[in-house]
Design an enzyme around this catalytic site. Structure first.
Site, PDB file in Angstrom:
ATOM      1  N   ASP A 177      42.602  72.407 -43.024  1.00  0.00           N
ATOM      2  CA  ASP A 177      41.827  72.372 -44.268  1.00  0.00           C
ATOM      3  C   ASP A 177      42.565  73.212 -45.306  1.00  0.00           C
ATOM      4  O   ASP A 177      43.111  74.263 -44.971  1.00  0.00           O
ATOM      5  CB  ASP A 177      40.429  72.969 -43.984  1.00  0.00           C
ATOM      6  CG  ASP A 177      39.391  72.592 -45.025  1.00  0.00           C
ATOM      7  OD1 ASP A 177      38.368  72.001 -44.642  1.00  0.00           O
ATOM      8  OD2 ASP A 177      39.593  72.901 -46.221  1.00  0.00           O
ATOM      9  N   LEU A 200      41.009  74.506 -47.848  1.00  0.00           N
ATOM     10  CA  LEU A 200      39.969  75.421 -48.356  1.00  0.00           C
ATOM     11  C   LEU A 200      39.695  75.241 -49.850  1.00  0.00           C
ATOM     12  O   LEU A 200      39.106  76.115 -50.474  1.00  0.00           O
ATOM     13  CB  LEU A 200      40.318  76.895 -48.051  1.00  0.00           C
ATOM     14  CG  LEU A 200      40.375  77.230 -46.561  1.00  0.00           C
ATOM     15  CD1 LEU A 200      40.710  78.706 -46.371  1.00  0.00           C
ATOM     16  CD2 LEU A 200      39.055  76.910 -45.857  1.00  0.00           C
ATOM     17  N   TYR A 237      36.083  57.151 -56.470  1.00  0.00           N
ATOM     18  CA  TYR A 237      35.877  57.742 -55.142  1.00  0.00           C
ATOM     19  C   TYR A 237      35.760  56.649 -54.073  1.00  0.00           C
ATOM     20  O   TYR A 237      36.487  56.644 -53.072  1.00  0.00           O
ATOM     21  CB  TYR A 237      34.626  58.633 -55.145  1.00  0.00           C
ATOM     22  CG  TYR A 237      34.154  58.999 -53.758  1.00  0.00           C
ATOM     23  CD1 TYR A 237      34.974  59.721 -52.900  1.00  0.00           C
ATOM     24  CD2 TYR A 237      32.903  58.587 -53.295  1.00  0.00           C
ATOM     25  CE1 TYR A 237      34.562  60.033 -51.607  1.00  0.00           C
ATOM     26  CE2 TYR A 237      32.475  58.901 -52.014  1.00  0.00           C
ATOM     27  CZ  TYR A 237      33.315  59.620 -51.169  1.00  0.00           C
ATOM     28  OH  TYR A 237      32.902  59.913 -49.902  1.00  0.00           O
ATOM     29  N   ILE A 271      14.456  64.564 -62.437  1.00  0.00           N
ATOM     30  CA  ILE A 271      14.448  63.247 -61.773  1.00  0.00           C
ATOM     31  C   ILE A 271      15.228  62.301 -62.681  1.00  0.00           C
ATOM     32  O   ILE A 271      14.838  62.084 -63.835  1.00  0.00           O
ATOM     33  CB  ILE A 271      13.004  62.740 -61.579  1.00  0.00           C
ATOM     34  CG1 ILE A 271      12.217  63.712 -60.696  1.00  0.00           C
ATOM     35  CG2 ILE A 271      13.005  61.330 -60.993  1.00  0.00           C
ATOM     36  CD1 ILE A 271      10.724  63.400 -60.599  1.00  0.00           C
ATOM     37  N   PHE A 272      16.325  61.770 -62.138  1.00  0.00           N
ATOM     38  CA  PHE A 272      17.179  60.912 -62.980  1.00  0.00           C
ATOM     39  C   PHE A 272      16.563  59.513 -63.104  1.00  0.00           C
ATOM     40  O   PHE A 272      16.995  58.574 -62.443  1.00  0.00           O
ATOM     41  CB  PHE A 272      18.591  60.826 -62.390  1.00  0.00           C
ATOM     42  CG  PHE A 272      19.372  62.130 -62.429  1.00  0.00           C
ATOM     43  CD1 PHE A 272      19.156  63.073 -63.433  1.00  0.00           C
ATOM     44  CD2 PHE A 272      20.351  62.401 -61.471  1.00  0.00           C
ATOM     45  CE1 PHE A 272      19.887  64.264 -63.477  1.00  0.00           C
ATOM     46  CE2 PHE A 272      21.086  63.577 -61.509  1.00  0.00           C
ATOM     47  CZ  PHE A 272      20.847  64.513 -62.514  1.00  0.00           C
ATOM     48  N   ARG A 278      17.016  56.260 -51.651  1.00  0.00           N
ATOM     49  CA  ARG A 278      18.269  56.474 -50.923  1.00  0.00           C
ATOM     50  C   ARG A 278      17.954  56.638 -49.438  1.00  0.00           C
ATOM     51  O   ARG A 278      16.833  56.976 -49.051  1.00  0.00           O
ATOM     52  CB  ARG A 278      18.982  57.754 -51.406  1.00  0.00           C
ATOM     53  CG  ARG A 278      19.503  57.671 -52.829  1.00  0.00           C
ATOM     54  CD  ARG A 278      20.705  56.740 -52.932  1.00  0.00           C
ATOM     55  NE  ARG A 278      21.206  56.641 -54.302  1.00  0.00           N
ATOM     56  CZ  ARG A 278      20.732  55.779 -55.218  1.00  0.00           C
ATOM     57  NH1 ARG A 278      19.731  54.955 -54.906  1.00  0.00           N
ATOM     58  NH2 ARG A 278      21.248  55.736 -56.428  1.00  0.00           N
ATOM     59  N   ASP A 326      23.845  54.760 -61.054  1.00  0.00           N
ATOM     60  CA  ASP A 326      22.908  54.858 -59.927  1.00  0.00           C
ATOM     61  C   ASP A 326      22.183  53.520 -59.696  1.00  0.00           C
ATOM     62  O   ASP A 326      21.425  53.079 -60.555  1.00  0.00           O
ATOM     63  CB  ASP A 326      21.829  55.912 -60.240  1.00  0.00           C
ATOM     64  CG  ASP A 326      22.119  57.257 -59.624  1.00  0.00           C
ATOM     65  OD1 ASP A 326      22.961  57.335 -58.705  1.00  0.00           O
ATOM     66  OD2 ASP A 326      21.490  58.246 -60.048  1.00  0.00           O
TER      67      ASP A 326
HETATM   68  N1  UDP Z   1      18.990  62.779 -58.192  1.00  0.00           N
HETATM   69  C1  UDP Z   1      18.056  63.240 -59.131  1.00  0.00           C
HETATM   70  N2  UDP Z   1      18.242  64.478 -59.661  1.00  0.00           N
HETATM   71  C2  UDP Z   1      19.274  65.288 -59.326  1.00  0.00           C
HETATM   72  C3  UDP Z   1      20.221  64.828 -58.377  1.00  0.00           C
HETATM   73  C4  UDP Z   1      20.041  63.569 -57.820  1.00  0.00           C
HETATM   74  O1  UDP Z   1      17.118  62.528 -59.453  1.00  0.00           O
HETATM   75  O2  UDP Z   1      19.384  66.391 -59.895  1.00  0.00           O
HETATM   76  C5  UDP Z   1      18.814  61.443 -57.592  1.00  0.00           C
HETATM   77  C6  UDP Z   1      19.985  60.494 -57.823  1.00  0.00           C
HETATM   78  O3  UDP Z   1      19.790  59.785 -59.021  1.00  0.00           O
HETATM   79  C7  UDP Z   1      19.903  59.605 -56.588  1.00  0.00           C
HETATM   80  C8  UDP Z   1      19.316  60.522 -55.506  1.00  0.00           C
HETATM   81  O4  UDP Z   1      18.742  61.624 -56.204  1.00  0.00           O
HETATM   82  O5  UDP Z   1      18.999  58.555 -56.798  1.00  0.00           O
HETATM   83  C9  UDP Z   1      20.362  61.054 -54.559  1.00  0.00           C
HETATM   84  O6  UDP Z   1      21.427  61.580 -55.325  1.00  0.00           O
HETATM   85  P1  UDP Z   1      22.624  62.384 -54.681  1.00  0.00           P
HETATM   86  O7  UDP Z   1      23.485  62.835 -55.818  1.00  0.00           O
HETATM   87  O8  UDP Z   1      22.076  63.432 -53.772  1.00  0.00           O
HETATM   88  O9  UDP Z   1      23.375  61.335 -53.759  1.00  0.00           O
HETATM   89  P2  UDP Z   1      23.990  59.881 -54.116  1.00  0.00           P
HETATM   90  O10 UDP Z   1      22.933  58.895 -53.727  1.00  0.00           O
HETATM   91  O11 UDP Z   1      24.322  59.857 -55.556  1.00  0.00           O
HETATM   92  O12 UDP Z   1      25.170  59.810 -53.228  1.00  0.00           O
END
Ligand code: UDP
Length: 330
Positions: free
Chosen positions: A32, A34, A142, A208-209, A222, A285
């Site tokens: 690793d 680090l 990614y 909440i996004f 998810r 998303d």
């Molecule tokens: N999410 C959110 N608020 C945050 C971070 C994440 O609403 O501050 C939501 C994001 O839109 C997704 C879910 O939580 O629907 C999981 O997000 P995360 O970034 O943990 O993992 P991802 O699914 O993007 O790999």
């Protein structure tokens, strides 16, 4: 005893897999740089080598000092958002790191390779839950970098007979039951650690996004899968490669949870009120991402044991509560 090389074994999923390997009696070398990992995340019985996959001399030294039966490759840049701002960290560095690793692995006759891959391969799923039959359409640089590595592996198999398995994780989460290792990213972008930081008083609220998605409560769904279940899948895949040369599996617990359900579960587990504010949608998303993990269940007998949402949040809480600064900035 089989000796396994774990690249990125000081990181989140890598460190948990090292614990599982050592519990099963494997001898482990962690490699690793680090940049994201933490030395205290490395199991005390694993041998730690600090080095960089982008430096072929580090790899030559490593492979001269050890003879590996297998490689578990976790070391990588892993953030979807960052990959849209700094694409070359992903499209170049992730790809070159794995090229160097594979070149050394083939030169030194390594037999089996497990790749830490991602659900971000499936940006336009025709069906939910998402099975391995779904077309690979990466959702970001990614995801594209993991798709490139999967293709590198295909050719190493075709040309040199390397046995390999690609494990595409959905939302890795939770922490080891010992409470000794857990999730610590800088910056932290994942939902569960951020929600628990609100419970710890480290941030005023969780955003909440978006709550206008076509889901029952309007927030995104998810598939959260416990990091120890992921670790066990790696071990099963490694054993299965002795019989079958090429494998690829999607790993989730098959049950989707919404952002609002995660917050409600965190309130139950922590006993704290978690203030949530609805903000705009996050770019890129999708409304729902859930894995179909039937293939690994049927073929390898993998059964998620730790992946109830309550257990995920409970084990994560044990870790964050006892390590409010993670590994302490180390
Ligand atoms: N999410 C959110 N608020 C945050 C971070 C994440 O609403 O501050 C939501 C994001 O839109 C997704 C879910 O939580 O629907 C999981 O997000 P995360 O970034 O943990 O993992 P991802 O699914 O993007 O790999």
């Amino acid at each position: 005893m089989s000796k396994i090389l774990v690249t990125g074994g000081a990181g989140y999923v890598g460190s948990h897999t090292v614990y599982a390997l050592i519990e099963k009696g494997y001898e482990v070398v962690v490699f690793d740089n680090l940049s994201m990992g933490h030395t205290t995340a490395v199991h005390p019985q694993a041998q730690f080598v600090q080095g960089d996959l982008l430096n072929p001399a580090d790899l030559q030294q490593l492979f001269q000092a050890h003879s590996f039966q297998g490689i578990f490759h976790f070391a990588s840049h892993t953030m979807v958002g960052e990959s849209t701002e700094k694409p070359w960290l992903y499209l170049r560095d992730n790809a070159v790191a794995s090229s160097n690793l594979l070149e050394a692995a083939i030169q030194h006759g390594v037999d089996r390779f497990i790749l830490s891959s991602t659900s971000n391969l499936f940006d336009r799923p025709e069906r939910i839950p998402i099975s391995e039959k779904e077309a690979v359409v990466p959702g970001s640089p990614y995801g594209e970098s993991k798709a490139i590595i999967e293709r590198q592996l295909h050719w190493m198999n075709q040309l040199y007979g390397l046995r390999y398995c690609c494990l595409r994780y959905f939302n890795a989460s939770g922490a080891h039951a010992s409470g000794q290792i857990g999730e610590d990213h800088t910056p932290e972008t994942h939902l569960i650690p951020l929600v628990l930081q609100v419970a710890l008083g480290q941030r005023p609220h969780i955003t909440i996004f978006g709550d206008d998605y076509p889901t029952p409560d309007g927030s995104c769904i998810r598939d959260y899968v416990h990091v120890n279940d992921l670790a066990l899948a790696h071990l099963l895949a490694f054993e299965a490669l002795a019989e079958r040369p090429v494998l690829a599996y999607n790993l989730g617990n098959g049950a989707g949870y919404s952002v609002k359900e995660v917050i409600a579960t965190a309130e139950e587990v922590t006993g704290q009120k978690i203030t949530a504010v609805v903000g705009p949608r996050r770019m890129g998303d999708p409304a729902e991402l859930v894995a179909d993990s039937q293939a690994i269940t049927t073929e390898l007998g993998w059964q998620p044991q730790f992946s109830s949402l309550t257990n995920i949040v409970q084990t994560a809480w044990n870790w964050h509560r006892t390590h409010p600064q993670g590994y302490g900035g180390e």
